[in-house]
Enzyme design. Structure first.
Site, PDB file in Angstrom:
ATOM      1  N   LYS A 117       0.822  -1.291  -0.068  1.00 15.63           N
ATOM      2  CA  LYS A 117      -0.017   0.128  -0.078  1.00 15.63           C
ATOM      3  C   LYS A 117       0.869   1.283  -0.082  1.00 15.63           C
ATOM      4  CE  LYS A 117      -4.335  -1.621   0.665  1.00 15.63           C
ATOM      5  NZ  LYS A 117      -5.346  -2.161   1.674  1.00 15.63           N
ATOM      6  N   LYS A 198      -2.280 -10.387  -8.180  1.00 18.21           N
ATOM      7  CA  LYS A 198      -3.458 -11.163  -7.721  1.00 18.21           C
ATOM      8  C   LYS A 198      -4.750 -10.442  -8.169  1.00 18.21           C
ATOM      9  CE  LYS A 198      -5.235  -9.896  -3.366  1.00 18.21           C
ATOM     10  NZ  LYS A 198      -5.280 -10.125  -1.983  1.00 18.21           N
ATOM     11  N   LYS A 201     -10.522  -6.898  -6.440  1.00 15.51           N
ATOM     12  CA  LYS A 201     -11.609  -6.018  -6.701  1.00 15.51           C
ATOM     13  C   LYS A 201     -11.286  -4.354  -6.769  1.00 15.51           C
ATOM     14  CE  LYS A 201     -13.302  -6.628  -2.029  1.00 15.51           C
ATOM     15  NZ  LYS A 201     -13.711  -8.068  -1.503  1.00 15.51           N
TER      16      LYS A 201
HETATM   17  P1  AMP Z   1     -10.292  -9.550   0.645  1.00 11.57           P
HETATM   18  O1  AMP Z   1     -11.207  -9.146  -0.274  1.00 11.57           O
HETATM   19  O2  AMP Z   1      -8.979  -9.162   0.376  1.00 11.57           O
HETATM   20  O3  AMP Z   1     -10.815  -9.128   2.257  1.00 11.57           O
HETATM   21  O4  AMP Z   1     -10.085 -11.217   0.579  1.00 11.57           O
HETATM   22  C1  AMP Z   1     -10.976 -12.004   1.260  1.00 11.57           C
HETATM   23  C2  AMP Z   1     -10.505 -13.593   1.540  1.00 11.57           C
HETATM   24  O5  AMP Z   1     -10.455 -13.746  -0.299  1.00 11.57           O
HETATM   25  C3  AMP Z   1      -9.188 -13.912   1.828  1.00 11.57           C
HETATM   26  O6  AMP Z   1      -9.130 -15.086   2.354  1.00 11.57           O
HETATM   27  C4  AMP Z   1      -8.126 -13.535   0.662  1.00 11.57           C
HETATM   28  O7  AMP Z   1      -7.059 -14.495   1.018  1.00 11.57           O
HETATM   29  C5  AMP Z   1      -9.036 -14.379  -0.453  1.00 11.57           C
HETATM   30  N1  AMP Z   1      -8.769 -13.673  -1.790  1.00 11.57           N
HETATM   31  C6  AMP Z   1      -8.712 -12.607  -2.205  1.00 11.57           C
HETATM   32  N2  AMP Z   1      -8.285 -12.246  -3.347  1.00 11.57           N
HETATM   33  C7  AMP Z   1      -7.983 -13.649  -3.700  1.00 11.57           C
HETATM   34  C8  AMP Z   1      -7.449 -14.163  -5.249  1.00 11.57           C
HETATM   35  N3  AMP Z   1      -7.311 -13.266  -6.201  1.00 11.57           N
HETATM   36  N4  AMP Z   1      -7.161 -15.302  -5.270  1.00 11.57           N
HETATM   37  C9  AMP Z   1      -7.553 -16.154  -4.184  1.00 11.57           C
HETATM   38  N5  AMP Z   1      -7.783 -15.704  -2.981  1.00 11.57           N
HETATM   39  C10 AMP Z   1      -8.275 -14.500  -2.612  1.00 11.57           C
END
Ligand code: AMP
Ligand code: TRP
Length: 335
Positions: A117, A198, A201
């Site tokens: 970040k 990665k 969103k």
């Molecule tokens: P976040 O949206 O970053 O709060 O992520 C929520 C959950 O989704 C966490 O367990 C992340 O590890 C998983 N996650 C987020 N982005 C990915 C991705 N591109 N591939 C796999 N898992 C993801």
């Protein structure tokens, strides 16, 4: 005879909008299996979401409710797990404060997500640095045994384990030291536009991710535009990051290996492979999208789920908070 005690599972995603297929394949899909035989808590972490500034309060409220509906649409049946809004339960911020007083600043500055970040030039508020401590509080407040997350959260989980151990060693055994549970396949879905990053969103390029609510047309277009690699062969490999990513997506939805997915396209070109992947995603997301629309248009139902969830979570949270307050030397509250 007493039933063997079910293990406690806790996981969360930030309430920053519609989930991507990365969230679904890397996280939620695995939670859905766990609710059958575990005690599961899924806070909607709106307090984490405000670390991303600036944001619109009305949008945050909307996103939080939307995320609850997405969870239920993905199969997190609220009869079988506790779904609640983090800011509804007193104890997350209080425990985070105590844990923060036991966490060296250097440990937080080392976190890759934090460093990323900074690199991106985002404004850095202290909440962003403190983020993993709040995450530790989310988990330890419910004494979770297991935390199913995607690969990207591994480092945060390591920090959570250290914090738990530190408090246990400084005072006396209070917390279970939670185990991360990281899926072996599809644990990291990459951007469709840059397979080195990665899928997220928060990516400004909308073509880089597929959302749970994307319609078949959008899904087909995004996959058709996905970056592929040199060569023509459909196979996984380090020299084929784009193809491997599409194979991971397919493998996640179909629950078969990358190789088995690739075998279906032996001798075919990238274009027909992409069409095949798109149809798998369209079929996988169809029922989720329909169910989501039903739930989000029934606010009374959603309220009842979130109210019951917060009540159940609050009982647990107070129990642990009282215990920790006593251990660290706070005078017991008067009844
Ligand atoms: P976040 O949206 O970053 O709060 O992520 C929520 C959950 O989704 C966490 O367990 C992340 O590890 C998983 N996650 C987020 N982005 C990915 C991705 N591109 N591939 C796999 N898992 C993801
Ligand atoms: N940091 C997690 C993420 O960005 C979200 C999160 C907050 C979380 N609290 C948690 C994940 C507790 C697991 C357990 O994905």
């Amino acid at each position: 005879m007493d039933e063997p005690k079910r293990k406690t599972v806790l996981s969360a995603a930030q309430t920053t909008g519609i989930l991507t297929i990365g969230n679904y394949l890397g996280a939620i899909r695995h939670w859905v299996r766990l609710i059958e035989d575990h005690e599961c808590f899924f806070p909607l972490v709106d307090m984490h979401a405000i670390t991303t500034t600036p944001y619109l309060p009305a949008q945050l409220r909307k996103n939080t409710r939307s995320l609850a509906a997405q969870y239920i649409a993905c199969g997190l049946n609220p009869q079988k797990c506790t779904l609640f809004i983090q800011s509804h339960v007193l104890g997350h911020a209080e425990l985070a404060w105590i844990l923060g007083c036991m966490t060296p600043v250097g440990d937080l500055q080392r976190m890759t997500q934090f460093k990323d970040k900074i690199e991106k030039g985002a404004p850095i508020n202290s909440g962003l640095l403190f983020y993993p401590v709040l995450m530790a509080a989310d988990i330890l407040l419910y004494n979770a045994d297991m935390v199913p997350v995607g690969e990207d959260q591994k480092q945060h989980l390591e920090l959570v384990r250290n914090v738990a151990e530190r408090l246990n060693n400084t005072y006396s055994k209070t917390f279970k030291v939670p185990e991360p549970k990281i899926p072996s396949t599809a644990s990291r879905i990459m951007s469709l536009q840059n397979p080195g990053r990665k899928m997220s969103k928060s990516d400004p390029n909308r073509a880089s991710y597929i959302l749970l609510t994307d319609d078949p047309d959008q899904i087909r277009k995004k996959i058709a535009r996905a970056v592929t690699d040199s060569g023509r062969e459909v196979r996984p490999g380090p020299d084929k990051p784009g193809i491997t990513n599409l194979l991971s997506i397919m493998s996640g939805f179909l629950e078969i290996s990358l190789e088995a997915c690739a075998a279906r396209f032996a001798g075919e070109n990238y274009s027909s492979f992409k069409k095949g992947v798109a149809e798998v995603v369209v079929d996988g997301l169809g029922p989720i999208r329909t169910r989501y629309q039903e739930i989000i248009s029934d606010p009374a139902y959603l309220d009842s789920v979130l109210k019951a969830g917060a009540e159940a979570a609050q009982k647990r949270a107070f129990r642990m908070l009282n215990k920790v307050n006593r251990k660290v030397g706070f005078v017991e509250r008067f009844p």
